[in-house]
Design a protein around this motif. Sequence first.
Motif, PDB file in Angstrom:
ATOM      1  N   VAL A 173      78.174  63.754  -2.472  1.00 57.93           N
ATOM      2  CA  VAL A 173      77.895  63.916  -1.044  1.00 57.93           C
ATOM      3  C   VAL A 173      79.200  64.169  -0.302  1.00 57.93           C
ATOM      4  O   VAL A 173      80.228  63.552  -0.595  1.00 57.93           O
ATOM      5  CB  VAL A 173      77.197  62.662  -0.468  1.00 57.93           C
ATOM      6  N   ALA A 174      79.159  65.095   0.650  1.00 56.88           N
ATOM      7  CA  ALA A 174      80.301  65.346   1.532  1.00 56.88           C
ATOM      8  C   ALA A 174      79.773  65.706   2.906  1.00 56.88           C
ATOM      9  O   ALA A 174      78.782  66.449   3.021  1.00 56.88           O
ATOM     10  CB  ALA A 174      81.183  66.471   0.987  1.00 56.88           C
ATOM     11  N   ASP A 175      80.411  65.162   3.936  1.00 54.13           N
ATOM     12  CA  ASP A 175      79.981  65.404   5.319  1.00 54.13           C
ATOM     13  C   ASP A 175      78.506  65.095   5.515  1.00 54.13           C
ATOM     14  O   ASP A 175      77.764  65.845   6.174  1.00 54.13           O
ATOM     15  CB  ASP A 175      80.270  66.867   5.725  1.00 54.13           C
ATOM     16  N   LYS A 176      78.068  63.998   4.890  1.00 55.91           N
ATOM     17  CA  LYS A 176      76.703  63.499   5.008  1.00 55.91           C
ATOM     18  C   LYS A 176      75.662  64.487   4.484  1.00 55.91           C
ATOM     19  O   LYS A 176      74.497  64.460   4.892  1.00 55.91           O
ATOM     20  CB  LYS A 176      76.389  63.133   6.465  1.00 55.91           C
ATOM     21  N   LYS A 177      76.086  65.333   3.562  1.00 53.72           N
ATOM     22  CA  LYS A 177      75.167  66.279   2.933  1.00 53.72           C
ATOM     23  C   LYS A 177      75.320  66.214   1.420  1.00 53.72           C
ATOM     24  O   LYS A 177      76.423  66.015   0.908  1.00 53.72           O
ATOM     25  CB  LYS A 177      75.449  67.710   3.421  1.00 53.72           C
ATOM     26  N   ILE A 178      74.205  66.375   0.713  1.00 49.50           N
ATOM     27  CA  ILE A 178      74.241  66.422  -0.743  1.00 49.50           C
ATOM     28  C   ILE A 178      74.845  67.752  -1.175  1.00 49.50           C
ATOM     29  O   ILE A 178      74.341  68.818  -0.831  1.00 49.50           O
ATOM     30  CB  ILE A 178      72.822  66.252  -1.321  1.00 49.50           C
ATOM     31  N   ILE A 179      75.956  67.675  -1.910  1.00 48.53           N
ATOM     32  CA  ILE A 179      76.639  68.891  -2.348  1.00 48.53           C
ATOM     33  C   ILE A 179      75.866  69.584  -3.456  1.00 48.53           C
ATOM     34  O   ILE A 179      75.777  70.814  -3.509  1.00 48.53           O
ATOM     35  CB  ILE A 179      78.063  68.556  -2.856  1.00 48.53           C
ATOM     36  N   ASN A 180      75.315  68.796  -4.356  1.00 46.62           N
ATOM     37  CA  ASN A 180      74.603  69.349  -5.504  1.00 46.62           C
ATOM     38  C   ASN A 180      73.451  68.415  -5.861  1.00 46.62           C
ATOM     39  O   ASN A 180      73.641  67.215  -5.998  1.00 46.62           O
ATOM     40  CB  ASN A 180      75.562  69.514  -6.691  1.00 46.62           C
ATOM     41  N   ASP A 181      72.250  68.978  -6.004  1.00 44.94           N
ATOM     42  CA  ASP A 181      71.058  68.168  -6.247  1.00 44.94           C
ATOM     43  C   ASP A 181      70.603  68.202  -7.702  1.00 44.94           C
ATOM     44  O   ASP A 181      69.450  67.922  -8.015  1.00 44.94           O
ATOM     45  CB  ASP A 181      69.914  68.601  -5.333  1.00 44.94           C
ATOM     46  N   PHE A 182      71.522  68.527  -8.599  1.00 46.86           N
ATOM     47  CA  PHE A 182      71.200  68.674 -10.018  1.00 46.86           C
ATOM     48  C   PHE A 182      70.507  67.439 -10.584  1.00 46.86           C
ATOM     49  O   PHE A 182      69.488  67.526 -11.271  1.00 46.86           O
ATOM     50  CB  PHE A 182      72.490  68.975 -10.785  1.00 46.86           C
ATOM     51  N   ARG A 183      71.039  66.263 -10.293  1.00 48.82           N
ATOM     52  CA  ARG A 183      70.461  65.042 -10.835  1.00 48.82           C
ATOM     53  C   ARG A 183      69.054  64.785 -10.282  1.00 48.82           C
ATOM     54  O   ARG A 183      68.213  64.209 -10.963  1.00 48.82           O
ATOM     55  CB  ARG A 183      71.365  63.847 -10.551  1.00 48.82           C
ATOM     56  N   ILE A 184      68.812  65.198  -9.055  1.00 47.53           N
ATOM     57  CA  ILE A 184      67.475  65.006  -8.482  1.00 47.53           C
ATOM     58  C   ILE A 184      66.478  65.967  -9.119  1.00 47.53           C
ATOM     59  O   ILE A 184      65.377  65.566  -9.514  1.00 47.53           O
ATOM     60  CB  ILE A 184      67.485  65.201  -6.952  1.00 47.53           C
ATOM     61  N   THR A 185      66.860  67.233  -9.227  1.00 44.28           N
ATOM     62  CA  THR A 185      65.929  68.216  -9.785  1.00 44.28           C
ATOM     63  C   THR A 185      65.615  67.920 -11.247  1.00 44.28           C
ATOM     64  O   THR A 185      64.497  68.176 -11.707  1.00 44.28           O
ATOM     65  CB  THR A 185      66.480  69.637  -9.652  1.00 44.28           C
ATOM     66  N   ARG A 186      66.577  67.357 -11.972  1.00 42.07           N
ATOM     67  CA  ARG A 186      66.319  67.005 -13.372  1.00 42.07           C
ATOM     68  C   ARG A 186      65.370  65.806 -13.487  1.00 42.07           C
ATOM     69  O   ARG A 186      64.753  65.602 -14.532  1.00 42.07           O
ATOM     70  CB  ARG A 186      67.628  66.700 -14.103  1.00 42.07           C
ATOM     71  N   LEU A 187      65.264  65.007 -12.439  1.00 41.62           N
ATOM     72  CA  LEU A 187      64.331  63.890 -12.430  1.00 41.62           C
ATOM     73  C   LEU A 187      62.907  64.330 -12.089  1.00 41.62           C
ATOM     74  O   LEU A 187      61.941  63.658 -12.474  1.00 41.62           O
ATOM     75  CB  LEU A 187      64.791  62.834 -11.412  1.00 41.62           C
ATOM     76  N   LEU A 188      62.760  65.439 -11.402  1.00 39.32           N
ATOM     77  CA  LEU A 188      61.454  65.847 -10.883  1.00 39.32           C
ATOM     78  C   LEU A 188      60.346  65.949 -11.935  1.00 39.32           C
ATOM     79  O   LEU A 188      59.199  65.576 -11.644  1.00 39.32           O
ATOM     80  CB  LEU A 188      61.575  67.176 -10.128  1.00 39.32           C
ATOM     81  N   PRO A 189      60.603  66.469 -13.153  1.00 39.05           N
ATOM     82  CA  PRO A 189      59.505  66.512 -14.128  1.00 39.05           C
ATOM     83  C   PRO A 189      58.861  65.154 -14.387  1.00 39.05           C
ATOM     84  O   PRO A 189      57.631  65.061 -14.500  1.00 39.05           O
ATOM     85  CB  PRO A 189      60.187  67.061 -15.390  1.00 39.05           C
ATOM     86  N   THR A 190      59.663  64.099 -14.421  1.00 35.85           N
ATOM     87  CA  THR A 190      59.107  62.759 -14.610  1.00 35.85           C
ATOM     88  C   THR A 190      58.315  62.322 -13.383  1.00 35.85           C
ATOM     89  O   THR A 190      57.203  61.787 -13.491  1.00 35.85           O
ATOM     90  CB  THR A 190      60.229  61.751 -14.910  1.00 35.85           C
TER      91      THR A 190
END
Length: 348
Positions: free
Chosen positions: A22-39
């Motif tokens: 996170v930088a400037d109160k924004k998620i820089i990269n959502d890779f970890r979230i998108t990889r969780l989505l299938p579950t």
Amino acid sequence: MFEHDIIANKLVFVRADLNVPVADKKIINDFRITRLLPTIDYLLKRNAVPVIASHRGRPHGYDAAYSMDIVAQWFRDRSYTVHFVTEIGNYPLVRQDGRTLLMLENLRFYAGERSGDYHFAQLLVNTIEYYVNDAWGALHRSDSSLTLVPQFFAPEKKVFGLLVGQELAALESLRDKPEQPFVVIIGGGKGQEKIVYIKNLIMQGNVSTLLLCPAVSEEAEVIMHAAQQKNIAIVLPEDYIFDADMRPITIGPRTCALFVAYIRQAKTVFYNGMVGDIARQETLEPLKKIFIAMQDAPRSIVSGGDSVAALAHFGLQNTVSYCSTGGGSTLAYIGKSPMPGLEALLQV
């Protein structure tokens, strides 16, 4: 994973690793979230109610800068209905419409998460009937939600998630029989913390050359003896780029050229940790050159949240063989170090 009729309308605790950059109160990269989505989507399609739990950063008590609400908002922006839970064990009754989930506040806001508090763990899963561990990036830790919570569930009511299954399958050959020469690049902070993982990796005898970046190279003497025993070459930085406080923030041009030369000779390359500062683009040029060199290797793996974010920033995420959501956990796994979070779920 669980069958439809078993978990319908049931609360399912999902331990995730959503420690996103996170930088400037924004998620820089959502890779970890998108990889969780299938579950998450697997559970939603079976009318379960996921209760997502994770940590962010290393806060000491409550700190709004590390709130999980920023991740909850990511889900809201994608049309999920999110009930944000700030009091553990007090989970609202919700009606599942295929898009509804619960998101817990940062687990590390509670002292019991890191202290092995049995009562905290018990409260954490109050009224919850099923447990899914999909927190690959945290499985090398012994936090209560990873090691104590599984004890409250019968074997048939606790499983690994789809992400953990994918990580295990993708990294098995790297752990057991990497194609040679096998070059490993270790960067990032937490130098002292990584030493035991690096030593264990060396003792497996699979690594040909170990390239150490600034923070880790400061601990190099500790691992030199182990490397000599296994005839593994250790390459240290020859020059650095410093920040305003005269701390080495990334490798210099001579070191970058040296590292690239080793990488171009490799058949397998594993990159772990960070070179430079993801929030300061001017420090990332050496890292870009490393990533470009890696794309020619038959097998290349990049691991860790900030590292994958940098790879995506350069538009190179499709040039490597695999991106792992774990940093320390992936290093621990391929070095066959103990992984308490993994072992806890395997215990019957």
